[in-house]
Design an enzyme around this catalytic site. Structure first.
Site, PDB file in Angstrom:
ATOM      1  N   CYS A 162      69.029   4.880  20.925  1.00  0.00           N
ATOM      2  CA  CYS A 162      69.620   4.841  22.253  1.00  0.00           C
ATOM      3  C   CYS A 162      69.970   3.395  22.579  1.00  0.00           C
ATOM      4  O   CYS A 162      69.684   2.489  21.813  1.00  0.00           O
ATOM      5  CB  CYS A 162      68.651   5.395  23.283  1.00  0.00           C
ATOM      6  SG  CYS A 162      68.002   7.038  22.872  1.00  0.00           S
ATOM      7  N   ARG A 199      75.274   3.593  19.958  1.00  0.00           N
ATOM      8  CA  ARG A 199      73.856   3.783  19.653  1.00  0.00           C
ATOM      9  C   ARG A 199      73.319   5.084  20.227  1.00  0.00           C
ATOM     10  O   ARG A 199      72.217   5.515  19.881  1.00  0.00           O
ATOM     11  CB  ARG A 199      73.045   2.606  20.197  1.00  0.00           C
ATOM     12  CG  ARG A 199      73.332   1.297  19.513  1.00  0.00           C
ATOM     13  CD  ARG A 199      72.468   0.190  20.116  1.00  0.00           C
ATOM     14  NE  ARG A 199      71.061   0.422  19.842  1.00  0.00           N
ATOM     15  CZ  ARG A 199      70.361  -0.209  18.918  1.00  0.00           C
ATOM     16  NH1 ARG A 199      70.947  -1.102  18.147  1.00  0.00           N
ATOM     17  NH2 ARG A 199      69.090   0.036  18.736  1.00  0.00           N
ATOM     18  N   TRP A 238      70.395   9.193  23.067  1.00  0.00           N
ATOM     19  CA  TRP A 238      70.551  10.073  21.908  1.00  0.00           C
ATOM     20  C   TRP A 238      69.334  10.975  21.918  1.00  0.00           C
ATOM     21  O   TRP A 238      68.208  10.510  21.721  1.00  0.00           O
ATOM     22  CB  TRP A 238      70.624   9.254  20.629  1.00  0.00           C
ATOM     23  CG  TRP A 238      70.934  10.041  19.399  1.00  0.00           C
ATOM     24  CD1 TRP A 238      72.170  10.383  18.936  1.00  0.00           C
ATOM     25  CD2 TRP A 238      69.989  10.585  18.469  1.00  0.00           C
ATOM     26  NE1 TRP A 238      72.052  11.109  17.773  1.00  0.00           N
ATOM     27  CE2 TRP A 238      70.740  11.249  17.457  1.00  0.00           C
ATOM     28  CE3 TRP A 238      68.596  10.590  18.385  1.00  0.00           C
ATOM     29  CZ2 TRP A 238      70.126  11.899  16.393  1.00  0.00           C
ATOM     30  CZ3 TRP A 238      67.988  11.242  17.320  1.00  0.00           C
ATOM     31  CH2 TRP A 238      68.755  11.876  16.336  1.00  0.00           C
ATOM     32  N   ASN A 287      63.706   3.435  24.557  1.00  0.00           N
ATOM     33  CA  ASN A 287      64.125   3.825  23.210  1.00  0.00           C
ATOM     34  C   ASN A 287      62.869   4.051  22.393  1.00  0.00           C
ATOM     35  O   ASN A 287      61.916   3.272  22.483  1.00  0.00           O
ATOM     36  CB  ASN A 287      64.954   2.725  22.542  1.00  0.00           C
ATOM     37  CG  ASN A 287      66.296   2.528  23.194  1.00  0.00           C
ATOM     38  OD1 ASN A 287      66.716   3.320  24.027  1.00  0.00           O
ATOM     39  ND2 ASN A 287      66.985   1.462  22.809  1.00  0.00           N
ATOM     40  N   GLY A 288      62.881   5.076  21.534  1.00  0.00           N
ATOM     41  CA  GLY A 288      61.716   5.354  20.699  1.00  0.00           C
ATOM     42  C   GLY A 288      61.163   6.738  21.004  1.00  0.00           C
ATOM     43  O   GLY A 288      61.773   7.543  21.713  1.00  0.00           O
ATOM     44  N   GLU A 340      77.703   8.397  -1.804  1.00  0.00           N
ATOM     45  CA  GLU A 340      78.132   7.760  -0.561  1.00  0.00           C
ATOM     46  C   GLU A 340      79.404   8.401  -0.021  1.00  0.00           C
ATOM     47  O   GLU A 340      79.535   8.615   1.196  1.00  0.00           O
ATOM     48  CB  GLU A 340      78.339   6.261  -0.784  1.00  0.00           C
ATOM     49  CG  GLU A 340      78.945   5.497   0.383  1.00  0.00           C
ATOM     50  CD  GLU A 340      78.117   5.556   1.658  1.00  0.00           C
ATOM     51  OE1 GLU A 340      78.668   5.185   2.720  1.00  0.00           O
ATOM     52  OE2 GLU A 340      76.938   5.980   1.618  1.00  0.00           O
ATOM     53  N   LYS A 391      79.919  10.176   3.633  1.00  0.00           N
ATOM     54  CA  LYS A 391      80.951   9.773   4.588  1.00  0.00           C
ATOM     55  C   LYS A 391      81.744  10.979   5.073  1.00  0.00           C
ATOM     56  O   LYS A 391      82.022  11.111   6.260  1.00  0.00           O
ATOM     57  CB  LYS A 391      81.907   8.757   3.954  1.00  0.00           C
ATOM     58  CG  LYS A 391      81.385   7.352   3.875  1.00  0.00           C
ATOM     59  CD  LYS A 391      81.253   6.754   5.277  1.00  0.00           C
ATOM     60  CE  LYS A 391      80.222   5.628   5.268  1.00  0.00           C
ATOM     61  NZ  LYS A 391      78.843   6.104   5.206  1.00  0.00           N
ATOM     62  N   GLU A 393      79.565  13.081   7.448  1.00  0.00           N
ATOM     63  CA  GLU A 393      79.280  12.425   8.721  1.00  0.00           C
ATOM     64  C   GLU A 393      80.460  12.502   9.685  1.00  0.00           C
ATOM     65  O   GLU A 393      80.285  12.759  10.875  1.00  0.00           O
ATOM     66  CB  GLU A 393      78.946  10.951   8.488  1.00  0.00           C
ATOM     67  CG  GLU A 393      77.586  10.693   7.873  1.00  0.00           C
ATOM     68  CD  GLU A 393      77.365   9.212   7.633  1.00  0.00           C
ATOM     69  OE1 GLU A 393      76.282   8.733   7.979  1.00  0.00           O
ATOM     70  OE2 GLU A 393      78.268   8.534   7.120  1.00  0.00           O
ATOM     71  N   HIS A 417      74.785  22.576 -15.774  1.00  0.00           N
ATOM     72  CA  HIS A 417      73.411  23.025 -15.514  1.00  0.00           C
ATOM     73  C   HIS A 417      73.271  23.698 -14.150  1.00  0.00           C
ATOM     74  O   HIS A 417      72.174  23.751 -13.588  1.00  0.00           O
ATOM     75  CB  HIS A 417      72.442  21.846 -15.625  1.00  0.00           C
ATOM     76  CG  HIS A 417      72.424  21.240 -16.992  1.00  0.00           C
ATOM     77  ND1 HIS A 417      71.932  21.904 -18.092  1.00  0.00           N
ATOM     78  CD2 HIS A 417      72.863  20.035 -17.437  1.00  0.00           C
ATOM     79  CE1 HIS A 417      72.058  21.131 -19.164  1.00  0.00           C
ATOM     80  NE2 HIS A 417      72.622  19.990 -18.789  1.00  0.00           N
ATOM     81  N   LYS A 456      73.926   5.116  15.555  1.00  0.00           N
ATOM     82  CA  LYS A 456      74.135   4.015  14.623  1.00  0.00           C
ATOM     83  C   LYS A 456      72.834   3.477  14.051  1.00  0.00           C
ATOM     84  O   LYS A 456      72.673   3.363  12.852  1.00  0.00           O
ATOM     85  CB  LYS A 456      74.904   2.894  15.329  1.00  0.00           C
ATOM     86  CG  LYS A 456      75.211   1.689  14.446  1.00  0.00           C
ATOM     87  CD  LYS A 456      76.143   2.057  13.319  1.00  0.00           C
ATOM     88  CE  LYS A 456      76.586   0.864  12.512  1.00  0.00           C
ATOM     89  NZ  LYS A 456      77.403   1.272  11.365  1.00  0.00           N
TER      90      LYS A 456
END
Length: 605
Positions: A2, A27, A75, A101-102, A482, A486, A489, A505, A600
């Protein structure tokens, strides 16, 4: 995850806080809120709104004046996004306001006790518990009220607190979630990220875990949660306010993809030593004797940083001939790992505040390990906790999905691998070869970016796919990982990455015309092996997009990237796939800079 911003001074506070929230919206962006007070006005005034900062701004009345205030972008962790669950949270008597935050781990237990004492909760959040604890304290000072409350909670926090009975101050505290003070001229700022501060001041103080601060308009002081005074010297941040502007691009992601040639040049600048065919990395605090004593390298990161670490581990093995591997930090710290004194541990984090990585660093330090940090933010928690390390100098990255920081991190690992290799057994000739390759990178990245129009057309072809498969071998596999991340996301298309060697396999069962495959096909000693994988896919009517150094006959489309040294090729091969993800998301109308459910800087577990 946040965002916190606060101000105390003489200026009208609401516009300052709303501007700060806009810079921190990456954030956290499911709700937002603001509390203000003025010296001659009784009580606190609050406005909250579900949605983005613009939704909050629309609700703030014209007569919402004050010279002190705190604000927050959320968030969600506890409770769905809503006006009620948005921060700040106020006590029943409307005297105490808290942004946080947390995560408070024992919030449920504390909530039950408070409800048994008659406290009525309005929200589903853990933060409201802290608000009521502060309000119920009988201590005479706001600082002691906050300290008493913090002694009762377990978990992580970055908080800012206002109290109607103490209008001349803001009290802040940190444990596992960043809190940064901004020092102005007879005014003070606080934020969870320097992005909210650089418009107004470049003099900052970063709190350590277990540290608190009291902010007044003309002064600040820092101290531990036990009340012992601490010494805090302001430092000057390098980033300019303009770094957080879009610079004519439609999105921050697009801007940051196109900043990569300059960003890579920046991470190389001043570090190459042509005389000895090596590099200077002065912040490692690792002399040649210590470097030669390293028997293994373990790289820890999360998400994109973990993928950068996978590429880094391969480069360290190839150039320095030290066994190296990468592991998700979130898994490492829970599997009771054997901590070897001959192992060099490297913690990777864009923000330098990623909770899972930071907790792993702290556990390693407790067990006597040597830990280096590879981070982007100067003065961040991991940078301070580590024994040494290197900054990646990518500059501010605002888009939630990482692009230029990923690339710069892989370049930083190339520098570290070259440094360790030249201390050990890498020849002068190979050192020169790698240096020449590093110097080519910025121009080669620009060459790839010049293909944007063609990549945009390819993205339009794949935008309707329900799922995509990404494959690569050895050096190409982390690139596939990666690129898959991307796409997931930013476009919300399901994607899976697999080693190309593992197709037979199991994953071949998925191949059909409706499942496109993106294949990483470098010109290295595995070229023919990779081509054989394309044959397997084509024989089953699979659609193939190849990222390669030359046109691939079996692929339906090929993105051709310039050839560098084999060891450095992975750095370049991910660039076009950033553009592919971007333009796929754009074709689907996604909110590219703020993907759903993501934030983020992940400062919670």
């Amino acid at each position: 995850m946040c965002g916190i911003v606060g101000y105390i001074g003489k200026r009208d506070v609401a516009p300052l806080l709303l501007e700060g929230l806009q810079r921190l919206e990456y954030r956290g962006y499911d709700s937002a809120g603001i509390v203000v007070s003025a010296p001659k006005t009784a009580g606190l005034k609050m406005v909250k709104a579900k949605g983005r900062v613009r939704d909050l701004e629309a609700k703030v009345p014209a007569r919402f004046k004050g010279t002190t205030g705190i604000a927050h972008t959320r968030w969600a962790t506890h409770g769905a996004p809503s006006d009620v669950n948005a921060h700040p949270h106020m006590s029943a008597d409307q005297k105490v306001a808290v942004v946080h935050n947390g995560i408070i781990d024992n919030a449920s237990e504390l909530r039950r006790k408070l409800e048994a004492d008659g406290v009525v909760f309005l929200s589903e959040t853990d933060t409201e518990v802290l608000t009521h604890l502060i309000a119920r304290s009988q201590a005479e000072t706001l600082e002691e009220k906050v300290r008493q409350a913090l002694r009762l909670i377990e978990g992580t926090y970055g908080i800012a607190v206002m109290h109607a009975d103490f209008p001349e101050r803001i009290v802040v505290a940190r444990n596992g979630s960043p809190v940064v003070l901004g020092i102005g001229d007879k005014e003070m700022f606080v934020a969870s990220d320097i992005a909210a501060l650089v418009t107004h001041t470049r003099q900052i103080v970063t709190l350590d875990d277990g540290e608190m601060a009291t902010l007044k308009a003309d002064d600040f002081r820092t101290y531990t949660t036990e009340g012992t005074r601490t010494t805090a010297e302001p430092t000057t941040v390098e980033w300019e306010a303009e770094s957080y502007d879009m610079g004519g691009h439609d999105t921050y992601m697009h801007k940051e993809i196109f900043e990569q040639p300059d960003a890579v040049d920046r991470v190389l600048r001043g570090r190459i030593d042509d005389r000895f065919s090596t590099v200077h990395l002065g912040g490692l605090n690792l002399d040649a004797r210590d470097a030669r004593a390293v028997r293994r390298v373990k790289i820890l990161g999360c998400g994109t940083s973990y993928h950068a670490g996978m590429i880094g581990a391969q480069m360290i093995e190839e150039l320095a001939r030290i066994p190296a591997d990468a592991e998700p930090a979130s898994e490492f710290r829970y599997r009771n790992p054997v901590v070897d004194p001959d192992t060099l541990y490297i913690a990777v984090s864009q923000s330098g505040e990623t909770y899972d990585v930071l907790a792993a660093v702290q556990e390693l330090k407790r067990k006597g390990a040597r830990v280096l940090g590879v981070v982007n933010v100067v003065g961040s928690a991991i940078a301070r906790e580590a024994d040494g390390g290197t900054y990646v100098h990518a500059g501010p990255e605002v888009c939630v999905v990482s692009t230029k920081c990923f690339t710069n991190t892989t370049v930083a690992f190339a520098l570290l691998a070259l440094h360790l290799g030249r201390i050990r057994d890498l020849s002068v000739r190979d050192g020169k070869r790698i240096i020449e390759g590093l110097r080519k990178l910025p121009a080669q990245i620009s060459e790839i970016l010049a293909q944007e129009a063609e990549i945009e057309k390819m993205a339009a072809e794949y935008a309707e796919a329900r799922s995509m498969l990404f494959i690569g071998r050895v050096r190409g596999y982390p690139v596939a990982r990666e690129a898959s991340l991307k796409l997931k996301e930013v476009s919300y298309i399901h994607a899976e990455a697999y080693p190309a060697s593992e197709l037979k396999h199991g994953p071949l069962a998925l191949i059909e015309p409706a499942l496109p495959t993106v294949a990483i096909v470098p010109d290295d000693d595995l070229l023919e092996k990779n081509r054989a994988a394309l044959e397997e896919i084509k024989a089953r009517s699979g659609k193939i997009l190849a990222v390669a150094h030359q046109h691939q006959e079996k692929a339906d489309r090929t993105i051709v990237v310039p050839k560098n040294e084999d060891e450095l090729d992975p750095i370049l091969m991910g660039i076009p796939l950033q553009l592919l993800a971007y333009h796929t998301a754009k074709a689907l109308g996604r909110d590219i800079d703020k993907p759903r459910n993501l934030a983020k800087s992940v400062t919670v577990e």
